[in-house]
Design an enzyme around this catalytic site. Sequence first.
Site: not given
Length: 176
Positions: A111, A150
């Site tokens: 992303h 993440h």
Amino acid sequence: MRTIEPIAKLDLAFSLFCLQHRFSYPLSRLSKAISHTGDGHLYAVLGGLAWWMDGERGLMFLLVGLLAFTIELPLYWMAKNAFKRRRPQELSELVTSFITPSDRYSLPSGHTAAAFLMATLLSFFYPELDTFAFVWATLIGASRILLGVHFLTDVVLGALLGLGCAQIALTMLAGA
């Protein structure tokens, strides 16, 4: 492997800091919305709109974007499968994940890579959007940490991947 151990410890400590406070759950709703803007659909819409509304410059934006993503996506998948870094919630039961990630590994953040790729292209073709584009890309990276999927280094390396792939595509097609 010992050389990255301090980085891994710092990453986990940062994730715990971000995810273990009283604002985690309310912040996760905002983070989901921000993260969703980086799912990919917006990039196709931006490219199509630029081409439709801005003639030759818009077409070049679309073509450079297609080339940049053609470079970025295989590099992203190769890195994910080479590093095989487990996600934060797999490394500590103290880390809460607010979404289910679309793939297994965390390094690099796809992303974030895509957002910084697009921010770089927007800032090149539409300099008036420069600040907005990079703030938006940074917010996408931060949202991935705040959603618990993440680590900080995943986001930093994702940003570098996106910036690099955009620059390669710009150099190849736009002479930047």
